[in-house]
Design an enzyme around this catalytic site. Structure first.
Site, mmCIF file in Angstrom:
data_model
loop_
_atom_site.group_PDB
_atom_site.id
_atom_site.type_symbol
_atom_site.label_atom_id
_atom_site.label_comp_id
_atom_site.label_asym_id
_atom_site.label_seq_id
_atom_site.Cartn_x
_atom_site.Cartn_y
_atom_site.Cartn_z
ATOM 1 N N LEU A 99 0.850 -1.195 0.000
ATOM 2 C CA LEU A 99 0.000 0.000 0.000
ATOM 3 C C LEU A 99 0.888 1.247 0.000
ATOM 4 C CD1 LEU A 99 -2.846 -0.967 2.522
ATOM 5 C CD2 LEU A 99 -3.031 -0.721 0.045
ATOM 6 N N GLY A 134 7.963 -1.544 -10.556
ATOM 7 C CA GLY A 134 8.846 -1.822 -11.701
ATOM 8 C C GLY A 134 9.438 -3.198 -11.507
ATOM 9 N N CYS A 183 9.285 -8.494 -12.816
ATOM 10 C CA CYS A 183 8.116 -9.370 -12.669
ATOM 11 C C CYS A 183 6.766 -8.665 -12.829
ATOM 12 C CB CYS A 183 8.176 -10.075 -11.321
ATOM 13 S SG CYS A 183 9.503 -11.286 -11.277
HETATM 14 P P1 NAD Z 1 17.317 -13.968 -15.447
HETATM 15 O O1 NAD Z 1 17.280 -13.264 -16.747
HETATM 16 O O2 NAD Z 1 18.027 -13.361 -14.302
HETATM 17 O O3 NAD Z 1 17.951 -15.425 -15.680
HETATM 18 C C1 NAD Z 1 17.573 -16.260 -16.711
HETATM 19 C C2 NAD Z 1 18.810 -17.069 -17.099
HETATM 20 O O4 NAD Z 1 18.428 -18.075 -18.032
HETATM 21 C C3 NAD Z 1 19.886 -16.234 -17.756
HETATM 22 O O5 NAD Z 1 21.114 -16.399 -17.073
HETATM 23 C C4 NAD Z 1 19.964 -16.785 -19.180
HETATM 24 O O6 NAD Z 1 21.266 -16.755 -19.733
HETATM 25 C C5 NAD Z 1 19.493 -18.208 -18.968
HETATM 26 N N1 NAD Z 1 18.979 -18.868 -20.157
HETATM 27 C C6 NAD Z 1 18.089 -18.374 -21.059
HETATM 28 N N2 NAD Z 1 17.861 -19.290 -22.015
HETATM 29 C C7 NAD Z 1 18.592 -20.375 -21.708
HETATM 30 C C8 NAD Z 1 18.770 -21.638 -22.321
HETATM 31 N N3 NAD Z 1 18.118 -21.967 -23.448
HETATM 32 N N4 NAD Z 1 19.592 -22.518 -21.725
HETATM 33 C C9 NAD Z 1 20.241 -22.203 -20.603
HETATM 34 N N5 NAD Z 1 20.131 -21.005 -19.972
HETATM 35 C C10 NAD Z 1 19.319 -20.113 -20.537
HETATM 36 O O7 NAD Z 1 15.808 -14.286 -15.098
HETATM 37 P P2 NAD Z 1 15.207 -14.546 -13.626
HETATM 38 O O8 NAD Z 1 14.929 -13.241 -12.986
HETATM 39 O O9 NAD Z 1 16.040 -15.535 -12.933
HETATM 40 O O10 NAD Z 1 13.792 -15.158 -14.017
HETATM 41 C C11 NAD Z 1 13.667 -16.480 -14.474
HETATM 42 C C12 NAD Z 1 12.191 -16.824 -14.483
HETATM 43 O O11 NAD Z 1 11.671 -16.763 -13.146
HETATM 44 C C13 NAD Z 1 11.325 -15.866 -15.295
HETATM 45 O O12 NAD Z 1 10.274 -16.579 -15.868
HETATM 46 C C14 NAD Z 1 10.808 -14.895 -14.258
HETATM 47 O O13 NAD Z 1 9.590 -14.305 -14.655
HETATM 48 C C15 NAD Z 1 10.601 -15.818 -13.071
HETATM 49 N N6 NAD Z 1 10.672 -15.162 -11.750
HETATM 50 C C16 NAD Z 1 11.578 -14.190 -11.511
HETATM 51 C C17 NAD Z 1 11.613 -13.604 -10.239
HETATM 52 C C18 NAD Z 1 12.581 -12.484 -9.935
HETATM 53 O O14 NAD Z 1 12.394 -11.842 -8.888
HETATM 54 N N7 NAD Z 1 13.575 -12.220 -10.742
HETATM 55 C C19 NAD Z 1 10.749 -14.022 -9.245
HETATM 56 C C20 NAD Z 1 9.859 -15.049 -9.516
HETATM 57 C C21 NAD Z 1 9.830 -15.612 -10.791
#
Ligand code: NAD
Length: 465
Positions: A250, A257, A260
């Site tokens: 809130l 931003g 997510c």
């Molecule tokens: P990120 O970009 O930090 O990490 C993703 C990683 O995946 C990168 O290092 C990238 O090089 C790697 N990657 C991409 N394609 C690949 C492949 N084909 N083979 C191997 N590695 C590969 O992303 P993140 O923040 O860790 O988010 C990952 C997922 O989790 C997303 O779907 C995001 O929406 C979800 N998520 C993120 C958060 C957050 O706070 N960041 C929280 C909950 C859920």
């Protein structure tokens, strides 16, 4: 248990490091070879409190390793986590190409019964798609299951959230897979929701949409508070004390931003629209969020007459404290808008300076600390509420500014203290301080029945329904 993690980003690295700390043997893989090379020398690629220590401990015990070869994370794993990115595809949906490519590539490498666990945020139907992709490419008679287990960790508190989640959601259609995941997780001391894949997939997206709407609701109320001379923080304290509402999310100001909330809102809106469902509420929340930058700029215009040619300092750049993430950060929107109007910008953030330089380059000037930030500035905007800003010498801060204008984009400072120190302080949703309150009631909040001179009997208008 032997665990493989594919995608060693903000989610994958936390998952891998925390599981190794719990005693599992974890191999993390990423297609980004430079990232893997840095991790192999013990350097974490981003800032996350507590993560460095966990990674070095895991590596020292030999339970955590990194590899650029996919097979190292897959061949002997009992559970494989898919944690790759799912960014927006440019037309509103999530780009699932990394998820499907990983599914296709791990299929021929899996040997014995394995659980493939989807951690990435994905739309409804993805688990089924992954299952089909593996089935099509796997060897004859391969036994495997796909589990949807969305991640709810918050950047900046990711390690803590992984260790003490507020809930765990397991989307699954196999008792064998469920048992393996529960064995991996060990003792669980939070609500556990075991459901079907499609529900697990939706829970994640819908949770983030709700949080975004809640924040935009608070910002909508904030605009009203500014007009009626009340402080929105008091209002939200009162509103949030109702357990049906809850006190978090809130907080008003610069808006949401990060990697997510904006993305998950966009993707869910697109999904709902394609189903022919109304998304007016969500679209309005997005609009309210984007408008927050303009509200800050409007306050700067009111204080400085114009922002053109003015030097403005931005204190904090990360989309929230305890992270260096600048993805969809309100600070970037502010920089772009202010630069377009001809302002000169100085910036400072305790941890996001490297990340900022890689996005903003020479568009802004980088200060060495908060006091240096103020040098030559005609106004200061607090963009990110880093706790260390609470320890600043405010008199020194004011003395470093060319004019003492402070736009507090997060309601971090106390308005009375700031006014007493001589700042021209403007918070978010904080109506004028008592000293500035008009003597007469503004026309907009005069009560119509009293204006009409209706009789008031026993404290109630006789016309009251
Ligand atoms: P990120 O970009 O930090 O990490 C993703 C990683 O995946 C990168 O290092 C990238 O090089 C790697 N990657 C991409 N394609 C690949 C492949 N084909 N083979 C191997 N590695 C590969 O992303 P993140 O923040 O860790 O988010 C990952 C997922 O989790 C997303 O779907 C995001 O929406 C979800 N998520 C993120 C958060 C957050 O706070 N960041 C929280 C909950 C859920």
């Amino acid at each position: 248990m032997r665990v493989g993690v594919i995608g060693t980003g903000r989610v994958g690295l936390v998952v891998g490091a925390c599981l190794s700390n719990q005693g599992h043997a974890v191999v993390c893989h990423d297609r980004d070879e430079e990232k893997i090379a840095r991790l192999e020398t013990g350097q974490t690629p981003f800032f996350e409190p507590g993560l460095d220590a966990l990674v070095s401990q895991g590596m020292a015990t030999g339970r955590l390793s990194f590899s650029g070869r996919l097979e190292d994370a897959v061949r002997t794993a009992e559970v494989i986590f898919i944690c790759v990115g799912t960014p927006l595809d440019g037309v509103g949906s999530l780009d699932l190409s990394a998820v499907t490519s990983v599914a296709a590539r791990i299929a021929p490498l899996i040997q014995d019964y394995t659980v493939v666990l989807l951690k990435s945020t994905v739309p409804v139907g993805t688990a089924m798609m992954v299952k089909q992709a593996i089935r099509e490419r796997a060897g004859e008679g391969l036994e495997f299951d796909v589990v949807s287990m969305p991640e709810f960790l918050r950047e900046g508190a990711a390690v803590e959230d992984f260790r003490h989640p507020d809930r765990l959601v397991i989307g699954c259609d196999s008792a064998r897979a469920e048992a393996r995941v529960l064995e991996l997780l060990g003792e669980i001391s939070c609500p556990l929701i075991v459901t079907r894949h499609r529900e697990a997939e939706l829970i994640k997206q819908v949770s983030n949409c709700f949080l975004a709407v809640k924040l935009s609701f608070a910002n909508t109320v904030a605009a009203v508070c500014e007009r009626v001379g009340v402080d929105v923080t008091a209002i939200m304290r009162g509103v949030g004390a109702d357990p049906r509402i809850g006190s978090t999310y809130l907080n008003v100001g610069m808006g949401y931003g990060g990697s997510c909330l904006p993305k998950d809102m966009e993707a869910f809106i697109d999904f709902a629209r394609r189903l022919g469902c109304s998304v007016d509420l969500l679209a309005a929340a997005q609009e309210v969020n984007s408008a927050q930058t303009e509200r800050v700029i409007q306050k700067l215009r009111e204080e400085l007459e114009t922002v053109e040619g003015r030097t403005i300092g931005l204190m904090g750049l990360a989309f929230k404290p305890h992270t260096d993430t600048l993805v969809a950060a309100p600070s970037l929107a502010l920089v772009r808008r202010l630069r377009a109007e001809g302002a000169r910008l100085r910036v400072f953030d305790p941890v996001a300076m490297d990340a900022a330089f890689s996005v903003l380059g020479r568009e802004v000037e980088y200060a060495s600390d908060e006091y240096d930030l103020c040098r030559g500035c005609e106004a200061l905007v607090l963009v990110t509420e880093w706790p260390q800003f609470a320890n600043l010498d405010l008199a020194r801060l004011k003395a470093s500014l060319r004019s003492p204008v402070l736009i507090d984009g997060r309601n971090f400072f106390d308005p009375t203290t700031m006014a007493a120190l001589g700042f021209r302080y403007r918070g978010a949703g904080r109506g004028y301080a008592d000293a500035q309150a008009p003597a007469e009631l503004p026309a907009a909040w005069r009560l119509p029945h009293l204006e009409r001179g209706d009789d008031v009997v026993g404290g109630k208008s006789k016309h009251a329904g």
